[in-house]
Structure formats: C-alpha cells, structure tokens
Motif scaffolding. Structure first.
Motif, PDB file in Angstrom:
ATOM      1  N   SER A 155       3.829  -4.305  -3.595  1.00  0.00           N
ATOM      2  CA  SER A 155       3.103  -4.763  -4.865  1.00  0.00           C
ATOM      3  C   SER A 155       3.177  -5.980  -4.782  1.00  0.00           C
ATOM      4  CB  SER A 155       4.032  -4.074  -5.882  1.00  0.00           C
ATOM      5  OG  SER A 155       5.383  -4.591  -6.033  1.00  0.00           O
ATOM      6  N   CYS A 156       1.968  -6.678  -5.717  1.00  0.00           N
ATOM      7  CA  CYS A 156       2.059  -7.950  -5.977  1.00  0.00           C
ATOM      8  C   CYS A 156       1.109  -8.329  -7.268  1.00  0.00           C
ATOM      9  CB  CYS A 156       1.306  -8.634  -4.957  1.00  0.00           C
ATOM     10  SG  CYS A 156      -0.289  -8.205  -4.818  1.00  0.00           S
ATOM     11  N   ALA A 157       1.306  -9.520  -7.814  1.00  0.00           N
ATOM     12  CA  ALA A 157       0.723  -9.809  -8.887  1.00  0.00           C
ATOM     13  C   ALA A 157      -0.846 -10.298  -8.404  1.00  0.00           C
ATOM     14  CB  ALA A 157       1.055 -10.642  -9.789  1.00  0.00           C
ATOM     15  N   ALA A 158      -1.683 -11.000  -9.353  1.00  0.00           N
ATOM     16  CA  ALA A 158      -2.879 -11.016  -8.930  1.00  0.00           C
ATOM     17  C   ALA A 158      -3.238 -12.440  -7.861  1.00  0.00           C
ATOM     18  CB  ALA A 158      -3.708 -11.783 -10.369  1.00  0.00           C
ATOM     19  N   SER A 159      -2.117 -13.097  -7.810  1.00  0.00           N
ATOM     20  CA  SER A 159      -2.113 -14.295  -6.729  1.00  0.00           C
ATOM     21  C   SER A 159      -1.978 -13.579  -5.210  1.00  0.00           C
ATOM     22  CB  SER A 159      -1.166 -15.216  -6.855  1.00  0.00           C
ATOM     23  OG  SER A 159       0.170 -14.876  -6.715  1.00  0.00           O
ATOM     24  N   GLY A 160      -1.296 -12.384  -5.354  1.00  0.00           N
ATOM     25  CA  GLY A 160      -0.935 -11.682  -3.846  1.00  0.00           C
ATOM     26  C   GLY A 160       0.015 -12.535  -3.085  1.00  0.00           C
ATOM     27  N   GLN A 161       0.870 -13.644  -3.775  1.00  0.00           N
ATOM     28  CA  GLN A 161       1.799 -14.278  -2.955  1.00  0.00           C
ATOM     29  C   GLN A 161       2.896 -13.802  -2.558  1.00  0.00           C
ATOM     30  OE1 GLN A 161       3.281 -17.783  -5.329  1.00  0.00           O
ATOM     31  NE2 GLN A 161       3.530 -16.515  -7.252  1.00  0.00           N
ATOM     32  N   GLU A 162       3.354 -12.699  -3.483  1.00  0.00           N
ATOM     33  CA  GLU A 162       4.495 -11.834  -3.098  1.00  0.00           C
ATOM     34  C   GLU A 162       4.367 -11.051  -1.640  1.00  0.00           C
ATOM     35  OE1 GLU A 162       4.101 -11.154  -7.636  1.00  0.00           O
ATOM     36  OE2 GLU A 162       2.582 -11.534  -5.880  1.00  0.00           O
ATOM     37  N   LEU A 163       3.102 -10.729  -1.214  1.00  0.00           N
ATOM     38  CA  LEU A 163       3.090 -10.262   0.178  1.00  0.00           C
ATOM     39  C   LEU A 163       3.528 -10.945   1.414  1.00  0.00           C
ATOM     40  CD1 LEU A 163      -0.345  -8.525  -0.711  1.00  0.00           C
ATOM     41  CD2 LEU A 163       1.679  -7.389  -0.752  1.00  0.00           C
ATOM     42  N   LEU A 164       3.552 -12.362   0.948  1.00  0.00           N
ATOM     43  CA  LEU A 164       3.899 -13.140   2.000  1.00  0.00           C
ATOM     44  C   LEU A 164       5.518 -13.493   1.876  1.00  0.00           C
ATOM     45  CD1 LEU A 164       0.916 -15.618   2.207  1.00  0.00           C
ATOM     46  CD2 LEU A 164       1.137 -13.681   3.535  1.00  0.00           C
ATOM     47  N   ASP A 165       6.057 -12.901   0.890  1.00  0.00           N
ATOM     48  CA  ASP A 165       7.554 -12.757   0.976  1.00  0.00           C
ATOM     49  C   ASP A 165       7.925 -11.497   0.713  1.00  0.00           C
ATOM     50  OD1 ASP A 165      10.026 -13.888   0.602  1.00  0.00           O
ATOM     51  OD2 ASP A 165       9.784 -14.774  -1.630  1.00  0.00           O
ATOM     52  N   PRO A 166       8.020 -10.722   1.632  1.00  0.00           N
ATOM     53  CA  PRO A 166       8.112  -9.431   1.496  1.00  0.00           C
ATOM     54  C   PRO A 166       9.180  -8.763   0.613  1.00  0.00           C
ATOM     55  CG  PRO A 166       7.447  -9.885   3.640  1.00  0.00           C
ATOM     56  CD  PRO A 166       7.911 -11.135   3.205  1.00  0.00           C
ATOM     57  N   VAL A 167      10.474  -9.534   0.600  1.00  0.00           N
ATOM     58  CA  VAL A 167      11.547  -8.941  -0.191  1.00  0.00           C
ATOM     59  C   VAL A 167      11.059  -8.915  -1.707  1.00  0.00           C
ATOM     60  CG1 VAL A 167      12.389 -11.454  -0.654  1.00  0.00           C
ATOM     61  CG2 VAL A 167      13.865  -9.468  -0.598  1.00  0.00           C
ATOM     62  N   ARG A 168       9.897  -9.716  -1.870  1.00  0.00           N
ATOM     63  CA  ARG A 168       9.642  -9.410  -3.361  1.00  0.00           C
ATOM     64  C   ARG A 168       8.555  -8.478  -3.556  1.00  0.00           C
ATOM     65  NH1 ARG A 168       7.194 -15.390  -3.979  1.00  0.00           N
ATOM     66  NH2 ARG A 168       6.719 -14.682  -5.954  1.00  0.00           N
ATOM     67  N   SER A 169       7.995  -7.846  -2.652  1.00  0.00           N
ATOM     68  CA  SER A 169       6.893  -7.026  -2.626  1.00  0.00           C
ATOM     69  C   SER A 169       7.326  -5.479  -2.326  1.00  0.00           C
ATOM     70  CB  SER A 169       5.711  -7.621  -2.004  1.00  0.00           C
ATOM     71  OG  SER A 169       5.876  -7.284  -0.395  1.00  0.00           O
ATOM     72  N   GLN A 170       8.252  -5.430  -1.369  1.00  0.00           N
ATOM     73  CA  GLN A 170       8.373  -4.131  -0.709  1.00  0.00           C
ATOM     74  C   GLN A 170       9.459  -3.384  -1.643  1.00  0.00           C
ATOM     75  OE1 GLN A 170       9.094  -4.832   3.368  1.00  0.00           O
ATOM     76  NE2 GLN A 170       7.219  -5.374   3.823  1.00  0.00           N
ATOM     77  N   TYR A 171       9.265  -2.022  -1.834  1.00  0.00           N
ATOM     78  CA  TYR A 171      10.190  -1.427  -2.605  1.00  0.00           C
ATOM     79  C   TYR A 171      10.073   0.158  -2.279  1.00  0.00           C
ATOM     80  CZ  TYR A 171       7.271  -0.275  -6.540  1.00  0.00           C
ATOM     81  OH  TYR A 171       6.324  -0.042  -7.209  1.00  0.00           O
ATOM     82  N   GLN A 172      10.858   0.967  -2.512  1.00  0.00           N
ATOM     83  CA  GLN A 172      10.817   2.484  -2.588  1.00  0.00           C
ATOM     84  C   GLN A 172      11.180   3.103  -3.907  1.00  0.00           C
ATOM     85  OE1 GLN A 172      11.091   4.171   1.416  1.00  0.00           O
ATOM     86  NE2 GLN A 172      12.397   2.483   1.983  1.00  0.00           N
ATOM     87  N   GLU A 173      10.560   4.229  -4.110  1.00  0.00           N
ATOM     88  CA  GLU A 173      10.992   4.920  -5.273  1.00  0.00           C
ATOM     89  C   GLU A 173      10.783   6.466  -5.048  1.00  0.00           C
ATOM     90  OE1 GLU A 173       8.744   3.411  -8.792  1.00  0.00           O
ATOM     91  OE2 GLU A 173       6.907   4.195  -7.908  1.00  0.00           O
ATOM     92  N   ALA A 174      11.521   7.131  -5.764  1.00  0.00           N
ATOM     93  CA  ALA A 174      11.506   8.579  -5.718  1.00  0.00           C
ATOM     94  C   ALA A 174      11.416   8.992  -7.275  1.00  0.00           C
ATOM     95  CB  ALA A 174      12.505   9.310  -5.188  1.00  0.00           C
ATOM     96  N   PHE A 175      10.419   9.977  -7.826  1.00  0.00           N
ATOM     97  CA  PHE A 175      10.416  10.444  -9.066  1.00  0.00           C
ATOM     98  C   PHE A 175       9.885  11.540  -9.430  1.00  0.00           C
ATOM     99  CE2 PHE A 175       6.564   7.902  -7.577  1.00  0.00           C
ATOM    100  CZ  PHE A 175       5.553   8.559  -8.499  1.00  0.00           C
ATOM    101  N   ALA A 176      10.184  12.407 -10.474  1.00  0.00           N
ATOM    102  CA  ALA A 176       9.705  13.574 -10.832  1.00  0.00           C
ATOM    103  C   ALA A 176       8.769  13.560 -12.034  1.00  0.00           C
ATOM    104  CB  ALA A 176      11.115  14.364 -11.379  1.00  0.00           C
ATOM    105  N   VAL A 177       7.684  14.435 -11.883  1.00  0.00           N
ATOM    106  CA  VAL A 177       6.748  14.334 -12.920  1.00  0.00           C
ATOM    107  C   VAL A 177       6.416  15.901 -13.388  1.00  0.00           C
ATOM    108  CG1 VAL A 177       4.295  13.922 -13.174  1.00  0.00           C
ATOM    109  CG2 VAL A 177       5.676  12.339 -11.797  1.00  0.00           C
ATOM    110  N   VAL A 178       6.263  16.029 -14.653  1.00  0.00           N
ATOM    111  CA  VAL A 178       5.819  17.323 -15.144  1.00  0.00           C
ATOM    112  C   VAL A 178       4.440  17.076 -15.872  1.00  0.00           C
ATOM    113  CG1 VAL A 178       8.304  18.021 -15.212  1.00  0.00           C
ATOM    114  CG2 VAL A 178       6.970  16.728 -17.023  1.00  0.00           C
ATOM    115  N   ARG A 179       4.222  18.011 -16.364  1.00  0.00           N
ATOM    116  CA  ARG A 179       2.644  17.737 -17.258  1.00  0.00           C
ATOM    117  C   ARG A 179       3.050  18.051 -18.778  1.00  0.00           C
ATOM    118  NH1 ARG A 179      -1.613  21.309 -15.532  1.00  0.00           N
ATOM    119  NH2 ARG A 179      -0.016  22.833 -15.272  1.00  0.00           N
TER     120      ARG A 179
END
Length: 268
Positions: free
Chosen positions: A70-94
C-alpha cells in the motif's frame, strides 16, 4: 503559535513522522476468501443498533486473508517496503441499514502499526496479529493460479493460533464471493477523556472503494479450522456449513467515507 502537521499522530513541525499520510490510499493485494455459514445469532450479536442482519442468508461469513502493498499518492512507500507491505486477516458479515445491504468487518488483525491506525480511522476494529498465507509464483514449488493449486493461511494473536486454512482452487469464477461485496457499514468510536463522559466520537459511516480493479477470480474448496482463545472471539463464528473459497488479485483506492448518522448530527 507553533503549527504542527501530519494527518494522524504524531503531529510534528514537518509532519514526516505521522504514522500515515493523507488519503488517497492505494492498495495492491492477493486475497484468499473463505465463505461459510454460522449460527445467525452469532452474527446478530455483533451488529449494534441501528444495523440489522441481512434478510437473505443472515449467517453468511467471509474469513479473508490478504497480502498487501500500500502507499499514498506519491507511491514512495513502495520503494521502502517496510512501510508498504503488510498482511491481515478479517471476518466479514452482511447487514442492513435503511433497507440497504452492507458488509461489515467484525474482527480483523494486521501485522503493522500503520495498517492498524489507518483501519481504526476507517472504522475497522483492528488489532495486532501474526498473519501468513502462501504466495503464488510462476516458477519453482510455489502454486500457480490454476486448477488444483493449494494455498495455506494462518492467523494468530497473543501467541495463540486463531485460524488455519487450506484452499484448493478448482475453476475460474464470475465473482470473488458475495459476503464482502458491498460498501462497508462501520462505527467510529472514541470514548470521552472524562470518566463517564460517553463518546467523544460516535459515528456510523459508509466506506467504499473510490476505484477497484481485479484479476480473474478463482473458486475452490477450503478446509478451515477456528480455535478458541481467552482474548479473541473469532471462534464464536463457528463453521456450520462451507460455501466456497476464492483467490483473487486486486487493486483498490480508498479516498474517504460518508457519515450515515451520529447522535449529534442525526441521520442522513
């Protein structure tokens, strides 16, 4: 008077230390979605007023693993991967609000602080956890996106495993599932700093993607296990009946939500 800058804390003279920059926020990710049915009363108990369970298939749940950049509009986080890469798990209902159907995230864990605070701002009830999932690759032993490919996924929090799954892809699909296919209806809550002061922030909000693109979804089967924990309640959404599992690569932009109602503003 000194002016401090930054979208979220900490605010400083330059704003560079803010944990996340201002939206729009851009996401690229691999998603494993497992849909199943649970006791509808377990869904109902997670829906505060004025939300109601969906009239059709009220016990449907989606448990989702996502491997993000993920990144903001500048995209600079993509070149500093510790600031862009993450994982998540989530439960969704309707759920429904004023006869509209929404999705709602009722449990979610992430492994980075910026993802946690960004989600709390959006109304996601994020907590820290340890999340892992198999990544596809066109070479070597990793699974390809093809019939028969198998993906594993695990979720743990506070040193305890909460969920584990194996997804086997079968065929291309027209969709990536139906439970997580609506705008989100979330609450943003912040207790008053004064004891007994109620909420300083109490909002029901609608959150949806400003734009969305995705690759071909694949449908398959899942073996899913949920485990009890003294501090987590995911296992209350016990599996009664499997529906299907999906894999899809997506690109999403989030650029703000919409207030539905709050005690001070009234309904829309």
């Amino acid at each position: 008077m000194t002016r401090v800058r930054g979208y979220l804390h900490p605010k400083t003279a330059t704003g560079a230390a803010s944990i996340v920059p201002a939206p729009p926020w851009h996401y690229s990710g691999d998603m494993l979605t497992i849909e199943y049915r649970t006791d509808p009363e377990r869904v109902r108990e997670l829906l505060p007023s004025p939300l109601e369970p969906a009239a059709e298939d009220p016990g449907a749940v989606a448990l989702i693993w996502a491997d993000w950049q993920s990144c903001a509009a500048s995209g600079q986080e993509l070149l500093d991967p510790v600031r862009s890469q993450y994982q998540e798990a989530f439960a969704v209902v309707r759920c429904t609000y004023r006869d509209r159907t929404y999705s709602r995230c009722v449990h979610i864990w992430v492994d980075k602080d910026f993802a946690l605070l960004r989600g709390i701002h959006q109304g996601y009830p994020k907590k820290l956890g340890a999340i892992h999932q198999t990544r596809p690759h066109p070479f070597g032993p990793a699974p390809r996106i093809a019939s028969g490919a198998r993906f594993g996924a695990t979720l743990a929090a506070a040193d305890r495993r909460l969920a584990q799954a194996v997804v086997t892809l079968r065929e291309p699909s027209a969709t990536g599932g139906f439970v997580n296919a609506h705008p989100m209806a979330h609450h943003r809550w912040l207790p008053s700093i004064e004891k007994g002061g109620g909420y300083a922030l109490d909002e029901l909000v609608e959150s949806r993607a400003a734009s969305f693109e995705a690759g071909q979804p694949w449908r398959g089967d899942a073996e899913l296990e949920l485990f009890a924990s003294p501090t987590e309640e995911l296992a209350r959404l016990a599996v009664r009946e499997p529906i299907a599992a999906y894999y899809q690569q997506v690109g999403v932009v989030w650029d703000g939500g919409r207030l539905l109602e709050s005690p001070t503003s009234g309904a829309e």
